[in-house]
Design a protein around this motif. Structure first.
Motif, mmCIF file in Angstrom:
data_model
loop_
_atom_site.group_PDB
_atom_site.id
_atom_site.type_symbol
_atom_site.label_atom_id
_atom_site.label_comp_id
_atom_site.label_asym_id
_atom_site.label_seq_id
_atom_site.Cartn_x
_atom_site.Cartn_y
_atom_site.Cartn_z
ATOM 1 N N TYR A 176 5.683 0.510 12.097
ATOM 2 C CA TYR A 176 6.381 1.789 11.897
ATOM 3 C C TYR A 176 7.478 1.598 10.848
ATOM 4 N N PHE A 177 8.089 2.704 10.434
ATOM 5 C CA PHE A 177 9.245 2.648 9.515
ATOM 6 C C PHE A 177 10.390 3.481 10.088
ATOM 7 N N LEU A 178 11.604 3.003 9.866
ATOM 8 C CA LEU A 178 12.771 3.865 10.102
ATOM 9 C C LEU A 178 13.016 4.634 8.814
ATOM 10 N N LEU A 179 13.188 5.937 8.960
ATOM 11 C CA LEU A 179 13.428 6.792 7.795
ATOM 12 C C LEU A 179 14.925 7.070 7.689
ATOM 13 N N PHE A 180 15.488 6.741 6.533
ATOM 14 C CA PHE A 180 16.919 6.956 6.276
ATOM 15 C C PHE A 180 17.096 8.090 5.275
ATOM 16 N N LYS A 181 18.129 8.885 5.515
ATOM 17 C CA LYS A 181 18.474 9.914 4.530
ATOM 18 C C LYS A 181 19.985 9.938 4.400
ATOM 19 N N LYS A 182 20.471 9.819 3.175
ATOM 20 C CA LYS A 182 21.913 9.826 2.906
ATOM 21 C C LYS A 182 22.664 8.896 3.850
ATOM 22 N N GLY A 183 22.102 7.697 4.036
ATOM 23 C CA GLY A 183 22.820 6.661 4.775
ATOM 24 C C GLY A 183 22.601 6.633 6.282
ATOM 25 N N LYS A 184 21.816 7.575 6.811
ATOM 26 C CA LYS A 184 21.636 7.613 8.274
ATOM 27 C C LYS A 184 20.150 7.594 8.652
ATOM 28 N N GLU B 44 1.068 5.258 9.350
ATOM 29 C CA GLU B 44 0.054 6.168 8.811
ATOM 30 C C GLU B 44 0.673 7.469 8.280
ATOM 31 N N ALA B 45 1.849 7.838 8.802
ATOM 32 C CA ALA B 45 2.428 9.133 8.417
ATOM 33 C C ALA B 45 3.566 8.995 7.408
ATOM 34 N N VAL B 46 3.920 7.750 7.049
ATOM 35 C CA VAL B 46 5.182 7.578 6.337
ATOM 36 C C VAL B 46 5.146 8.110 4.893
ATOM 37 N N VAL B 47 3.983 8.017 4.236
ATOM 38 C CA VAL B 47 3.923 8.487 2.840
ATOM 39 C C VAL B 47 4.191 9.987 2.785
ATOM 40 N N GLU B 48 3.457 10.752 3.625
ATOM 41 C CA GLU B 48 3.634 12.214 3.626
ATOM 42 C C GLU B 48 5.073 12.570 3.980
ATOM 43 N N GLY C 259 0.833 -1.215 0.000
ATOM 44 C CA GLY C 259 0.000 0.000 0.000
ATOM 45 C C GLY C 259 0.861 1.255 0.000
ATOM 46 N N VAL C 260 1.874 1.272 0.853
ATOM 47 C CA VAL C 260 2.757 2.448 0.947
ATOM 48 C C VAL C 260 3.489 2.665 -0.385
ATOM 49 N N ALA C 261 4.028 1.585 -0.960
ATOM 50 C CA ALA C 261 4.791 1.718 -2.214
ATOM 51 C C ALA C 261 3.898 2.233 -3.334
ATOM 52 N N ASN C 262 2.682 1.706 -3.407
ATOM 53 C CA ASN C 262 1.764 2.159 -4.469
ATOM 54 C C ASN C 262 1.411 3.630 -4.310
ATOM 55 N N GLU C 263 1.161 4.051 -3.067
ATOM 56 C CA GLU C 263 0.768 5.446 -2.878
ATOM 57 C C GLU C 263 1.936 6.387 -3.179
ATOM 58 N N ILE C 264 3.125 6.002 -2.742
ATOM 59 C CA ILE C 264 4.297 6.835 -3.051
ATOM 60 C C ILE C 264 4.468 6.935 -4.569
ATOM 61 N N SER C 265 4.390 5.794 -5.235
ATOM 62 C CA SER C 265 4.586 5.784 -6.690
ATOM 63 C C SER C 265 3.568 6.700 -7.373
ATOM 64 N N ARG C 266 2.311 6.620 -6.926
ATOM 65 C CA ARG C 266 1.246 7.427 -7.536
ATOM 66 C C ARG C 266 1.478 8.919 -7.332
#
Ligand code: SF4
Length: 370
Positions: A335-343, A351-355, A291-298
């Motif tokens: 939940y998801f861990l959010l990574f940016k530039k390797g960290k 529920e908040a990860v797409v935004e 679900g998350v991947a599809n919404e991000i892609s869209r």
């Protein structure tokens, strides 16, 4: 203990995957093909050229999908006159596609074609091809010699087509042109069979340095045709062969451009826009990854900058892929861990990860590379 050295289990690779086959360069209305320049994407109008309004509409759609070069069928003199008018309304390079009547090719060159496409199997004698070349020379435009396995010249058409026969058909047209001083030649060798297409193009590239337009012809309806094209075009591009591509689908030409750009991206030849990497999920996944991947892609923004985004289901491969991407997420339990530039920069509820991810992508897109 065995004193023998470890046997070699990998053959030495002859050529790096990133090495492009060296070819000459031609220009089509300023757009280069060959000579190591970027691989362009082409398509062909599916509406009659003489229906100027519809043709212009389809050209606009193809241009906004990112098509670099557009081909139009020239069936008769009405089509030549329509081509002349269309040419005056469009900036993109336009190719006139001519079968059977070489005089139409000469008229199309005069009407402003940026390239001519002819098929040696059905244009006729050498003399006719030379007449076309002389017109191309006069107007400063290249010619594509387009060989199709299904329409080989008569002397090669007996029995089954082969890769060797396709290359021979191309050679029969190319050599007289080169001998007469005409150099701006692009060649295509297409079959509906990806394996034969690959073999013909590899054989040609071993013997000639002319730029290659590659594609699997009559690839079929979009779902199957995209796979057949990816196999044929992708294999050639990965081995460094191919300077411009056309995906041939039974459907909307815009889809051909979309699939073509996907193939280039998969081959590492298109570094523009957002590239998604996402896992297939499995029994370890404890988030709604699909679900998350599809919404991000869209909802992905249309951007020029190249950004890699990883969307991963769990801690097995998730952190590794997410670290390698510009921005990525790896699932935990809800939940998801959010990574940016390797960290890791944040722990985000599902529920908040797409935004949250979209904000990061927009921010990366806004940062200049300089
Ligand atoms: S990342 Fe995790 S959830 Fe995704 S396929 Fe791999 S093991 Fe399964």
């Amino acid at each position: 203990m065995n004193a023998n050295p470890m046997p070699r289990i990998m053959k030495q690779q002859k050529k790096s995957f990133s090495t492009r086959n060296e070819t000459r360069r031609v220009k089509i209305r300023g757009v280069p093909i060959g000579g190591g320049t970027r691989v362009t994407v082409q398509s062909m109008l599916s509406v009659p050229t003489s229906d100027i309004e519809r043709a212009l509409g389809q050209i606009r759609e193809l241009a906004s999908a990112g098509c670099d070069i557009i081909r139009l069928a020239i069936r008769d003199r009405d089509a030549v006159e329509a081509f002349r008018e269309i040419r005056s309304c469009v900036d993109l390079p336009l190719v006139a596609d001519i079968h059977f009547d070489h005089r139409l090719a000469i008229l199309a060159a005069e009407a402003g074609a940026d390239k001519l496409r002819i098929n040696p199997g059905n244009i006729g004698s050498d003399a006719k091809v030379r007449e076309v070349a002389s017109a191309a020379l006069e107007y400063g435009i290249p010619i594509r010699i387009g060989v199709n396995a299904g329409s080989l010249p008569e002397k090669l058409a007996r029995n089954e087509p082969t890769a060797e026969k396709m290359v021979e058909a191309a050679r029969m047209e190319i050599e007289p042109l080169l001998e007469s001083g005409f150099q701006d030649i692009v060649v295509s060798l297409k079959s509906h069979d990806p394996a034969m297409t690959i073999a013909a193009n590899v054989l040609f590239a071993e013997n000639f340095d002319l730029p290659l337009h590659i594609g699997v012809t009559e690839a079929g309806l979009p779902d199957v045709g995209a796979v057949r094209s990816a196999v044929g075009i992708g294999s050639l591009l990965i081995s460094g062969i191919g300077d411009t591509i056309r995906v041939s689908l039974t459907g909307d030409p815009v889809e051909e451009v979309v699939v073509g750009k996907r193939i280039l991206r998969a081959c590492g030849l298109l570094k523009r826009g957002v590239e998604l990497v996402s896992c297939p999920t499995c029994g370890r996944c404890r988030v709604d990854l699909i679900g998350v991947a599809n919404e991000i892609s869209r909802r992905l923004p249309q951007i020029e900058k190249y950004i890699q985004v990883a969307i991963m289901g769990c801690e097995v491969n998730g952190p590794g892929e997410a670290k390698m991407a510009d921005v990525g997420i790896a699932g935990g339990n809800g939940y998801f861990l959010l990574f940016k530039k390797g960290k890791v920069i944040e722990k985000v509820p599902q529920e908040a990860v797409v935004e949250r991810l979209l904000v990061e992508i927009e921010e990366l897109a806004a940062v200049s590379d300089d």
